[in-house]
Scaffold this motif. Structure first.
Motif, PDB file in Angstrom:
ATOM      1  N   ASP A   3     -19.336 -33.808  32.813  1.00 44.18           N
ATOM      2  CA  ASP A   3     -19.591 -34.990  34.262  1.00 44.18           C
ATOM      3  C   ASP A   3     -18.981 -34.324  35.290  1.00 44.18           C
ATOM      4  OD1 ASP A   3     -19.411 -37.151  35.810  1.00 44.18           O
ATOM      5  OD2 ASP A   3     -18.685 -38.144  34.057  1.00 44.18           O
ATOM      6  N   LEU A  10     -24.496 -35.666  36.437  1.00 44.74           N
ATOM      7  CA  LEU A  10     -24.285 -36.167  35.459  1.00 44.74           C
ATOM      8  C   LEU A  10     -25.149 -34.291  34.973  1.00 44.74           C
ATOM      9  CD1 LEU A  10     -25.737 -39.167  34.079  1.00 44.74           C
ATOM     10  CD2 LEU A  10     -22.984 -37.984  34.239  1.00 44.74           C
ATOM     11  N   GLY A 117     -20.606 -43.667  30.101  1.00 45.08           N
ATOM     12  CA  GLY A 117     -20.937 -42.277  28.872  1.00 45.08           C
ATOM     13  C   GLY A 117     -21.149 -42.540  27.796  1.00 45.08           C
TER      14      GLY A 117
END
Length: 147
Positions: A3, A10, A117
């Motif tokens: 990240d 991403l 996430g």
């Protein structure tokens, strides 16, 4: 998965993050053929890049709306043609699209809105088998059953 940029991007790659601005396909073909990053917009013919794939480090595919699926085809065309550089989906990318985008060949994402996430992890781990053949090496379930 890495990240970068506080969740703004991403990456599923271990190489260097590409920071150079991407030029449009038209600019690349007409007067900026030395660029190493190219942006594909909906309606652009990505096959025009095929002779130059070995010189391009990043191809950014624009998703102005999550409803526009043309970028999936772009990714598959490029990967099946042998492109190994970074392939980034940018724009209106939703968490539930990322698994299929990965299967089509995207390995980097720059979504407009942050993606959680934990939700992404669950989404990527949801299915062990697939019915469709894609640009990734997964063997479809029907081929497992019937050879």
């Amino acid at each position: 998965m890495t990240d970068s940029g506080g969740g703004a991007q991403l990456r599923f790659r271990d190489d260097e993050v590409r920071e150079e601005p991407a030029v449009t396909l038209d600019s690349f073909l007409v007067d900026q053929s030395n660029a190493t990053a190219v942006r594909i917009e909906p309606g652009d013919d990505a096959r025009a890049l095929l002779p130059s794939l070995d010189r391009i480090a990043l191809i950014e595919v624009s998703f102005p709306s999550f409803r526009d699926g043309r970028g999936y085809s772009v990714a598959r065309i490029l990967r099946e043609a042998g492109y190994t550089g970074e392939l980034r989906a940018s724009g209106d990318v939703l968490v539930d699209q990322v698994p299929l985008m990965r299967r089509c060949g995207f390995d980097s994402f720059a979504p407009e809105k942050p993606i959680d996430g934990e939700t992404l992890r669950r989404s990527l781990e949801r299915y062990d088998y697939y019915y469709q053949k894609a640009a990734d090496p997964s063997v479809p379930v029907w081929k497992r059953r019937h050879g």
